[in-house]
Design a protein around this motif. Structure first.
Motif, PDB file in Angstrom:
ATOM      1  N   HIS A   1       0.791  -1.224   0.000  1.00 36.39           N
ATOM      2  CA  HIS A   1       0.000   0.000   0.000  1.00 36.39           C
ATOM      3  C   HIS A   1       0.825   1.276   0.000  1.00 36.39           C
ATOM      4  O   HIS A   1       0.945   1.924  -1.026  1.00 36.39           O
ATOM      5  CB  HIS A   1      -1.026  -0.002   1.149  1.00 36.39           C
ATOM      6  CG  HIS A   1      -2.052  -1.080   0.997  1.00 36.39           C
ATOM      7  ND1 HIS A   1      -2.538  -1.833   2.039  1.00 36.39           N
ATOM      8  CD2 HIS A   1      -2.675  -1.566  -0.112  1.00 36.39           C
ATOM      9  CE1 HIS A   1      -3.414  -2.714   1.594  1.00 36.39           C
ATOM     10  NE2 HIS A   1      -3.505  -2.582   0.285  1.00 36.39           N
ATOM     11  N   ARG A   2       1.462   1.669   1.053  1.00 32.15           N
ATOM     12  CA  ARG A   2       1.993   3.034   1.071  1.00 32.15           C
ATOM     13  C   ARG A   2       3.424   3.158   0.552  1.00 32.15           C
ATOM     14  O   ARG A   2       3.989   4.254   0.557  1.00 32.15           O
ATOM     15  CB  ARG A   2       1.889   3.600   2.495  1.00 32.15           C
ATOM     16  CG  ARG A   2       0.433   3.809   2.905  1.00 32.15           C
ATOM     17  CD  ARG A   2       0.258   4.011   4.384  1.00 32.15           C
ATOM     18  NE  ARG A   2       0.726   2.905   5.199  1.00 32.15           N
ATOM     19  CZ  ARG A   2       0.058   1.755   5.358  1.00 32.15           C
ATOM     20  NH1 ARG A   2      -1.086   1.569   4.736  1.00 32.15           N
ATOM     21  NH2 ARG A   2       0.537   0.794   6.111  1.00 32.15           N
ATOM     22  N   GLY A   3       4.016   2.070   0.105  1.00 36.02           N
ATOM     23  CA  GLY A   3       5.389   2.133  -0.386  1.00 36.02           C
ATOM     24  C   GLY A   3       5.468   2.602  -1.828  1.00 36.02           C
ATOM     25  O   GLY A   3       4.650   2.233  -2.670  1.00 36.02           O
ATOM     26  N   ALA A   4       6.482   3.418  -2.121  1.00 32.17           N
ATOM     27  CA  ALA A   4       6.683   3.905  -3.492  1.00 32.17           C
ATOM     28  C   ALA A   4       7.654   3.030  -4.273  1.00 32.17           C
ATOM     29  O   ALA A   4       7.778   3.170  -5.489  1.00 32.17           O
ATOM     30  CB  ALA A   4       7.213   5.345  -3.467  1.00 32.17           C
ATOM     31  N   GLY A   5       8.345   2.129  -3.580  1.00 25.48           N
ATOM     32  CA  GLY A   5       9.329   1.280  -4.241  1.00 25.48           C
ATOM     33  C   GLY A   5       8.683   0.281  -5.188  1.00 25.48           C
ATOM     34  O   GLY A   5       7.509  -0.080  -5.058  1.00 25.48           O
ATOM     35  N   ALA A   6       9.472  -0.180  -6.145  1.00 22.05           N
ATOM     36  CA  ALA A   6       8.954  -1.070  -7.179  1.00 22.05           C
ATOM     37  C   ALA A   6       8.374  -2.359  -6.593  1.00 22.05           C
ATOM     38  O   ALA A   6       7.276  -2.788  -6.975  1.00 22.05           O
ATOM     39  CB  ALA A   6      10.065  -1.399  -8.179  1.00 22.05           C
ATOM     40  N   LEU A   7       9.089  -2.988  -5.641  1.00 26.97           N
ATOM     41  CA  LEU A   7       8.601  -4.251  -5.096  1.00 26.97           C
ATOM     42  C   LEU A   7       7.379  -4.037  -4.212  1.00 26.97           C
ATOM     43  O   LEU A   7       6.497  -4.911  -4.133  1.00 26.97           O
ATOM     44  CB  LEU A   7       9.706  -4.964  -4.325  1.00 26.97           C
ATOM     45  CG  LEU A   7      10.889  -5.451  -5.169  1.00 26.97           C
ATOM     46  CD1 LEU A   7      11.807  -6.340  -4.342  1.00 26.97           C
ATOM     47  CD2 LEU A   7      10.407  -6.207  -6.406  1.00 26.97           C
ATOM     48  N   SER A   8       7.306  -2.898  -3.547  1.00 27.67           N
ATOM     49  CA  SER A   8       6.102  -2.586  -2.774  1.00 27.67           C
ATOM     50  C   SER A   8       4.898  -2.459  -3.694  1.00 27.67           C
ATOM     51  O   SER A   8       3.795  -2.938  -3.380  1.00 27.67           O
ATOM     52  CB  SER A   8       6.292  -1.287  -1.989  1.00 27.67           C
ATOM     53  OG  SER A   8       5.140  -0.998  -1.233  1.00 27.67           O
ATOM     54  N   GLN A   9       5.092  -1.858  -4.838  1.00 28.88           N
ATOM     55  CA  GLN A   9       3.990  -1.718  -5.785  1.00 28.88           C
ATOM     56  C   GLN A   9       3.577  -3.067  -6.366  1.00 28.88           C
ATOM     57  O   GLN A   9       2.386  -3.347  -6.543  1.00 28.88           O
ATOM     58  CB  GLN A   9       4.400  -0.760  -6.902  1.00 28.88           C
ATOM     59  CG  GLN A   9       4.589   0.682  -6.426  1.00 28.88           C
ATOM     60  CD  GLN A   9       4.945   1.616  -7.563  1.00 28.88           C
ATOM     61  OE1 GLN A   9       4.293   1.600  -8.600  1.00 28.88           O
ATOM     62  NE2 GLN A   9       5.992   2.406  -7.373  1.00 28.88           N
ATOM     63  N   VAL A  10       4.569  -3.923  -6.641  1.00 27.55           N
ATOM     64  CA  VAL A  10       4.265  -5.265  -7.153  1.00 27.55           C
ATOM     65  C   VAL A  10       3.480  -6.058  -6.106  1.00 27.55           C
ATOM     66  O   VAL A  10       2.469  -6.719  -6.424  1.00 27.55           O
ATOM     67  CB  VAL A  10       5.563  -6.010  -7.533  1.00 27.55           C
ATOM     68  CG1 VAL A  10       5.278  -7.500  -7.775  1.00 27.55           C
ATOM     69  CG2 VAL A  10       6.191  -5.392  -8.766  1.00 27.55           C
ATOM     70  N   THR A  11       3.926  -5.994  -4.859  1.00 22.55           N
ATOM     71  CA  THR A  11       3.270  -6.733  -3.782  1.00 22.55           C
ATOM     72  C   THR A  11       1.862  -6.211  -3.545  1.00 22.55           C
ATOM     73  O   THR A  11       0.921  -6.987  -3.340  1.00 22.55           O
ATOM     74  CB  THR A  11       4.102  -6.648  -2.496  1.00 22.55           C
ATOM     75  OG1 THR A  11       5.398  -7.206  -2.738  1.00 22.55           O
ATOM     76  CG2 THR A  11       3.448  -7.421  -1.360  1.00 22.55           C
ATOM     77  N   THR A  12       1.702  -4.898  -3.574  1.00 23.73           N
ATOM     78  CA  THR A  12       0.374  -4.305  -3.413  1.00 23.73           C
ATOM     79  C   THR A  12      -0.562  -4.770  -4.517  1.00 23.73           C
ATOM     80  O   THR A  12      -1.727  -5.119  -4.260  1.00 23.73           O
ATOM     81  CB  THR A  12       0.464  -2.770  -3.413  1.00 23.73           C
ATOM     82  OG1 THR A  12       1.254  -2.346  -2.300  1.00 23.73           O
ATOM     83  CG2 THR A  12      -0.915  -2.133  -3.327  1.00 23.73           C
ATOM     84  N   ALA A  13      -0.059  -4.786  -5.746  1.00 27.13           N
ATOM     85  CA  ALA A  13      -0.883  -5.229  -6.875  1.00 27.13           C
ATOM     86  C   ALA A  13      -1.311  -6.686  -6.691  1.00 27.13           C
ATOM     87  O   ALA A  13      -2.466  -7.047  -6.971  1.00 27.13           O
ATOM     88  CB  ALA A  13      -0.118  -5.051  -8.180  1.00 27.13           C
TER      89      ALA A  13
END
Length: 411
Positions: free
Chosen positions: A67-79
């Motif tokens: 959710h609140r991370g801007a990093g690439a892996l945070s976005q992948v995990t959120t998706a």
């Protein structure tokens, strides 16, 4: 399309497993030496499918915060996490506006539903404790005693809902003790006829039967990943948003809030985030989605044939054994998922389970299955033995069980 009349009798032909499960070739030690483990305890926790394990490993290599991370892996995990919600919604035929909340398990999901309950709840005494104790704790539970037939039981539910308004009817989709499948469309119509909503405990149903919330008229549905070939403690509550949005957040913490002020003024989110404070079990949710995709890929028609054939083989084998008595809740419900409970004359349930494990490498369940009122109602307050199976089960597992029980009873 499969033509049922052309299928050989289940007891006359081998039945292969439908899916590959992790640990399928596991050996255990028995009194006679090493033996391949026969897992007949799926209703407690089904083994993970290999597709689920593969998906988990893929997600684990890119795992990060959500959710609140801007990093690439945070976005992948959120998706991946949010995509899992949509997989759940599609799998159970949820409505577009249904809220999908990830929980720890079915028990946690029902406790959340009880937390959001705005009025009385009507519930049967045959339920798993997870669908009984949370309602009792609200102080607003009205327990209806099940009768010998479902028809009589439905009449008792109708009478209870007619005598005084209730907000909710909470029922099991399939008994965790006997596997009997309740007619959910009929129960949904019954509840709605009296102005109540319906919640279905589908822990023992989602891996075995197709469900359609919108088509069946189900308002809330709960289940656990570990019953549907996914590891980890993760579960689901899906249903209408208004009660969930009106309730106080289930947990207070980060992620559930839109704004927090030092003076204690807090603005809470609506939707799933309102009740998912803290770091969620992302890998558990991703595993549930992978398991649902795998079950859908196998197809419920094929799953139905597989389970019916194995149940026929199991029932006929148990019925041939002297002193072995199968349990059932209702006299007039024939449909069952892959579960059978029984007793053996002269043998305590724990002694039967230990015999099967220690001498034959067969894993079953014994006891009261978190359904004490039901076992007492069935005349077995000391418990019973339960056999349960799924995609990784073949006829060889059932035949081993029947042979072992025949040895036990001297047949």
């Amino acid at each position: 399309m499969t033509v049922i009349v052309d299928r050989p009798h289940a007891a006359a032909r081998p039945i292969a497993p439908l899916g590959d499960v992790v640990g399928a070739g596991q050996n255990v030690f028995t009194a006679a030496g090493p033996a391949r483990y026969a897992n007949l305890d799926y209703a407690a926790s089904a083994p993970a499918l290999t597709e689920v394990a593969d998906g988990l490993n893929s997600a684990l290599s890119q795992y990060a915060s959500v959710h609140r991370g801007a990093g690439a892996l945070s976005q992948v995990t959120t998706a991946r996490y949010e995509s899992a919600r949509e997989t759940v919604r599609r799998f159970v035929g949820g409505r577009a506006d249904d809220t999908v909340v990830f929980t720890r398990n079915t028990t946690d999901a029902i406790n959340l539903a009880a937390h959001a309950l705005p009025g009385d709840v009507v519930v049967l005494d045959i339920e798993h404790h997870a669908n009984l104790l949370p309602w009792q704790r609200t102080g607003r539970a009205r327990i209806v005693l099940a009768a010998a037939t479902f028809e009589e039981t439905a009449e008792a539910l109708e009478a209870e809902l007619a005598v005084s308004p209730a907000a909710l009817l909470a029922v099991t989709g399939a008994s965790n003790v006997t596997g009997e499948v309740l007619p959910l469309r009929r129960l949904s119509a019954l509840a709605h006829r009296h102005g109540a909503r319906i919640l279905v405990d589908a822990a023992q149903l989602v891996a075995h039967r197709p469900i359609n919330l919108a088509g069946y008229g189900i308002d809330y549905l709960v289940f656990s990943g570990h019953k549907v070939y996914a590891p980890f403690g993760a579960g689901v509550l899906i249903g209408r948003p208004d009660w969930l949005d009106a309730a106080q957040p289930y947990l207070a913490g980060g992620g559930a809030t839109a704004r927090v002020d030092a003076d204690g003024q807090t603005a809470w989110h609506t939707g799933a985030a309102r009740h998912e404070a803290g770091s969620p079990n992302v890998l558990g949710a991703v595993s549930i989605a992978a398991a649902l995709d795998a079950v859908k890929g196998t197809g419920f028609e094929l799953i139905g044939y597989h389970e019916r054939d194995l149940l026929t083989r199991l029932d006929e084998g148990l019925d041939r054994l002297p002193g072995v008595r199968r349990l059932h809740v209702f006299d007039d419900l024939a449909d069952r998922v892959g579960i059978a409970a029984f007793t053996v004359d002269g043998h305590a349930p724990r002694a039967v389970a230990e015999y099967l494990n220690d001498r034959h490498g067969i894993g079953v369940r014994d006891g009261k299955f978190c359904a004490h009122p039901l076992l007492a109602r069935l005349g077995h307050p000391e418990g019973a033995v339960r056999v349960s199976f799924g995609l990784g089960t073949g006829s060889g597992d059932i035949d081993r069980l029947i042979s072992a029980l025949a040895e036990l009873v001297g047949a």
